[in-house]
Design a protein around this motif. Structure first.
Motif, PDB file in Angstrom:
ATOM      1  N   ASP A  37       3.698   5.676  -9.635  1.00 50.06           N
ATOM      2  CA  ASP A  37       2.672   6.420 -10.355  1.00 50.06           C
ATOM      3  C   ASP A  37       2.045   5.509 -11.405  1.00 50.06           C
ATOM      4  O   ASP A  37       2.736   4.720 -12.046  1.00 50.06           O
ATOM      5  CB  ASP A  37       3.285   7.654 -11.029  1.00 50.06           C
ATOM      6  CG  ASP A  37       3.652   8.728 -10.023  1.00 50.06           C
ATOM      7  OD1 ASP A  37       2.952   8.850  -9.006  1.00 50.06           O
ATOM      8  OD2 ASP A  37       4.656   9.434 -10.251  1.00 50.06           O
ATOM      9  N   GLN A  38       0.761   5.607 -11.556  1.00 48.99           N
ATOM     10  CA  GLN A  38      -0.028   4.849 -12.531  1.00 48.99           C
ATOM     11  C   GLN A  38      -0.320   3.409 -12.079  1.00 48.99           C
ATOM     12  O   GLN A  38      -1.445   2.952 -12.180  1.00 48.99           O
ATOM     13  CB  GLN A  38       0.640   4.817 -13.914  1.00 48.99           C
ATOM     14  CG  GLN A  38       0.811   6.181 -14.549  1.00 48.99           C
ATOM     15  CD  GLN A  38       1.463   6.108 -15.912  1.00 48.99           C
ATOM     16  OE1 GLN A  38       1.487   5.055 -16.548  1.00 48.99           O
ATOM     17  NE2 GLN A  38       2.009   7.220 -16.371  1.00 48.99           N
ATOM     18  N   THR A  39       0.689   2.690 -11.583  1.00 48.09           N
ATOM     19  CA  THR A  39       0.493   1.257 -11.331  1.00 48.09           C
ATOM     20  C   THR A  39       0.885   0.832  -9.917  1.00 48.09           C
ATOM     21  O   THR A  39       1.937   1.207  -9.404  1.00 48.09           O
ATOM     22  CB  THR A  39       1.302   0.417 -12.336  1.00 48.09           C
ATOM     23  OG1 THR A  39       0.912   0.773 -13.670  1.00 48.09           O
ATOM     24  CG2 THR A  39       1.056  -1.070 -12.135  1.00 48.09           C
ATOM     25  N   LEU A  40       0.018   0.045  -9.315  1.00 52.66           N
ATOM     26  CA  LEU A  40       0.311  -0.658  -8.077  1.00 52.66           C
ATOM     27  C   LEU A  40       0.488  -2.126  -8.458  1.00 52.66           C
ATOM     28  O   LEU A  40      -0.380  -2.706  -9.117  1.00 52.66           O
ATOM     29  CB  LEU A  40      -0.852  -0.506  -7.096  1.00 52.66           C
ATOM     30  CG  LEU A  40      -0.926  -1.473  -5.915  1.00 52.66           C
ATOM     31  CD1 LEU A  40       0.211  -1.211  -4.940  1.00 52.66           C
ATOM     32  CD2 LEU A  40      -2.269  -1.350  -5.200  1.00 52.66           C
ATOM     33  N   VAL A  85      -4.141  -1.662 -11.205  1.00 52.09           N
ATOM     34  CA  VAL A  85      -3.446  -2.602 -10.332  1.00 52.09           C
ATOM     35  C   VAL A  85      -3.013  -3.796 -11.168  1.00 52.09           C
ATOM     36  O   VAL A  85      -3.818  -4.377 -11.908  1.00 52.09           O
ATOM     37  CB  VAL A  85      -4.356  -3.078  -9.184  1.00 52.09           C
ATOM     38  CG1 VAL A  85      -3.638  -4.135  -8.353  1.00 52.09           C
ATOM     39  CG2 VAL A  85      -4.773  -1.914  -8.312  1.00 52.09           C
ATOM     40  N   ALA A  86      -1.722  -4.142 -11.076  1.00 50.15           N
ATOM     41  CA  ALA A  86      -1.203  -5.340 -11.726  1.00 50.15           C
ATOM     42  C   ALA A  86      -0.961  -6.391 -10.647  1.00 50.15           C
ATOM     43  O   ALA A  86      -0.471  -6.073  -9.558  1.00 50.15           O
ATOM     44  CB  ALA A  86       0.095  -5.037 -12.476  1.00 50.15           C
ATOM     45  N   TRP A 100      -1.985 -10.186 -14.335  1.00 49.71           N
ATOM     46  CA  TRP A 100      -3.264  -9.636 -14.766  1.00 49.71           C
ATOM     47  C   TRP A 100      -3.399  -8.220 -14.212  1.00 49.71           C
ATOM     48  O   TRP A 100      -2.980  -7.946 -13.092  1.00 49.71           O
ATOM     49  CB  TRP A 100      -4.400 -10.512 -14.242  1.00 49.71           C
ATOM     50  CG  TRP A 100      -5.785 -10.054 -14.609  1.00 49.71           C
ATOM     51  CD1 TRP A 100      -6.318  -9.957 -15.856  1.00 49.71           C
ATOM     52  CD2 TRP A 100      -6.822  -9.667 -13.699  1.00 49.71           C
ATOM     53  NE1 TRP A 100      -7.629  -9.528 -15.789  1.00 49.71           N
ATOM     54  CE2 TRP A 100      -7.965  -9.348 -14.480  1.00 49.71           C
ATOM     55  CE3 TRP A 100      -6.899  -9.560 -12.311  1.00 49.71           C
ATOM     56  CZ2 TRP A 100      -9.164  -8.923 -13.906  1.00 49.71           C
ATOM     57  CZ3 TRP A 100      -8.092  -9.135 -11.737  1.00 49.71           C
ATOM     58  CH2 TRP A 100      -9.206  -8.820 -12.536  1.00 49.71           C
ATOM     59  N   ALA A 101      -3.942  -7.336 -15.019  1.00 50.79           N
ATOM     60  CA  ALA A 101      -4.122  -5.944 -14.598  1.00 50.79           C
ATOM     61  C   ALA A 101      -5.590  -5.555 -14.682  1.00 50.79           C
ATOM     62  O   ALA A 101      -6.333  -6.038 -15.550  1.00 50.79           O
ATOM     63  CB  ALA A 101      -3.278  -5.008 -15.458  1.00 50.79           C
ATOM     64  N   ILE A 102      -6.005  -4.672 -13.778  1.00 52.31           N
ATOM     65  CA  ILE A 102      -7.388  -4.200 -13.757  1.00 52.31           C
ATOM     66  C   ILE A 102      -7.376  -2.719 -13.367  1.00 52.31           C
ATOM     67  O   ILE A 102      -6.624  -2.305 -12.479  1.00 52.31           O
ATOM     68  CB  ILE A 102      -8.234  -5.027 -12.750  1.00 52.31           C
ATOM     69  CG1 ILE A 102      -9.694  -4.553 -12.750  1.00 52.31           C
ATOM     70  CG2 ILE A 102      -7.645  -4.974 -11.354  1.00 52.31           C
ATOM     71  CD1 ILE A 102     -10.617  -5.439 -11.889  1.00 52.31           C
ATOM     72  N   PRO A 103      -8.194  -1.885 -14.028  1.00 54.21           N
ATOM     73  CA  PRO A 103      -8.287  -0.478 -13.629  1.00 54.21           C
ATOM     74  C   PRO A 103      -8.797  -0.348 -12.197  1.00 54.21           C
ATOM     75  O   PRO A 103      -9.617  -1.168 -11.749  1.00 54.21           O
ATOM     76  CB  PRO A 103      -9.296   0.102 -14.628  1.00 54.21           C
ATOM     77  CG  PRO A 103      -9.239  -0.820 -15.809  1.00 54.21           C
ATOM     78  CD  PRO A 103      -8.994  -2.182 -15.235  1.00 54.21           C
TER      79      PRO A 103
END
Length: 272
Positions: free
Chosen positions: A125-128, A169-170, A184-187
């Protein structure tokens, strides 16, 4: 669309075909020869995959290769430890994250016949989270705006976005021989906007072999680089440097020449 054994527009070569769109089709004229460094990298990936599967209580047979050594053993152990720590973090916010190893990822909705393989994909949940194991010691690889990782993320989202409430996504590049762990993470909405506005049109040009040839750092691993006319013309600009009056070069001109010499010498050696 029909699948190819090797994707014409692969994720690993995306840095190249996104900048120089005709290069993908030009490379088809040259044999894809696997270098010793690439063979070593393949062996390291196989060993890392085996160790990770065993750590996650999955069945796996240890691969044997002529590249096996203490250094590879140490670095693959480090990779597994990093992945396990990332999984632990995912479980703090999600009771049942999905962990996939060497997962085939299809991003053909944006890139014609586009697919690749993610070393480790963790969905919660929230992050891939996409983790890419880079064994090379030559080129330092950063995660920020890394198109290979972004393509993998798009492929994973196609499968899991409807199952989990993924907001961002991280992406992590784990490159132990350069002591480099880059994340690095991006919405998700920013990633999909990039895919629609930048990726899709450039991928279509690349697939059709259209667009302008654009030499740059991305030429390094291009199979057509040695015979590429656009690259040759760019390198020969230095040889055609116009020594207009005054007869002595300025410090600025010398600095400009020095900045190009390493790349020019490398290219000349390749031609020879």
């Amino acid at each position: 669309m029909a699948q190819h054994k090797h994707a014409i527009l692969s994720a690993s070569s995306s840095h190249r075909w996104l900048h120089c769109t005709p290069s993908a089709r030009l490379e088809e004229k040259f044999e894809d020869r696997e270098t010793e460094a690439a063979k070593e990298g393949t062996a390291a990936h196989a060993l890392g995959e085996h160790k990770l599967r065993r750590a996650l209580k999955m069945q796996s047979r240890k691969p044997i290769s002529p590249y096996d050594c203490e250094e590879m053993d140490i670095h693959t152990d480090g990779y597994v430890q990093f992945v396990l720590e990332t999984i632990t973090e995912a479980r703090r916010i999600c009771a049942d994250p999905i962990i996939n190893i060497e997962q085939r990822l299809d991003f053909s909705c944006y890139v014609p016949d586009g697919f690749g393989t993610g070393d480790c994909v963790i969905i919660s949940d929230q992050t891939l989270h996409i983790i890419d194991f880079k064994y090379g010691r030559g080129v330092l690889v950063e995660a920020e705006n890394n198109p290979q990782m972004m393509l993998y993320a798009l492929g994973a989202l196609q499968v899991y976005d409807s199952l989990y409430d993924i907001e961002e996504v991280a992406m992590t590049v784990y490159q132990p021989r350069r002591e480099n762990i880059s994340t690095w993470a991006i919405p998700v909405d920013e990633l999909t906007a990039w895919a629609e506005n930048t990726l899709r049109p450039k991928a279509q040009l690349a697939y059709e072999g259209k667009g302008e040839y654009l030499p740059g750092p991305w030429c390094t691993f291009c199979r057509a680089a040695i015979k590429c006319r656009a690259r040759a013309e760019e390198k020969l600009k230095l040889a055609q440097y116009e020594f207009a009056k005054p007869p002595l070069l300025t410090d600025t001109e010398i600095e400009e020449i020095l900045g190009k010499l390493d790349d020019l010498t490398k290219w000349a050696n390749e031609i020879q």
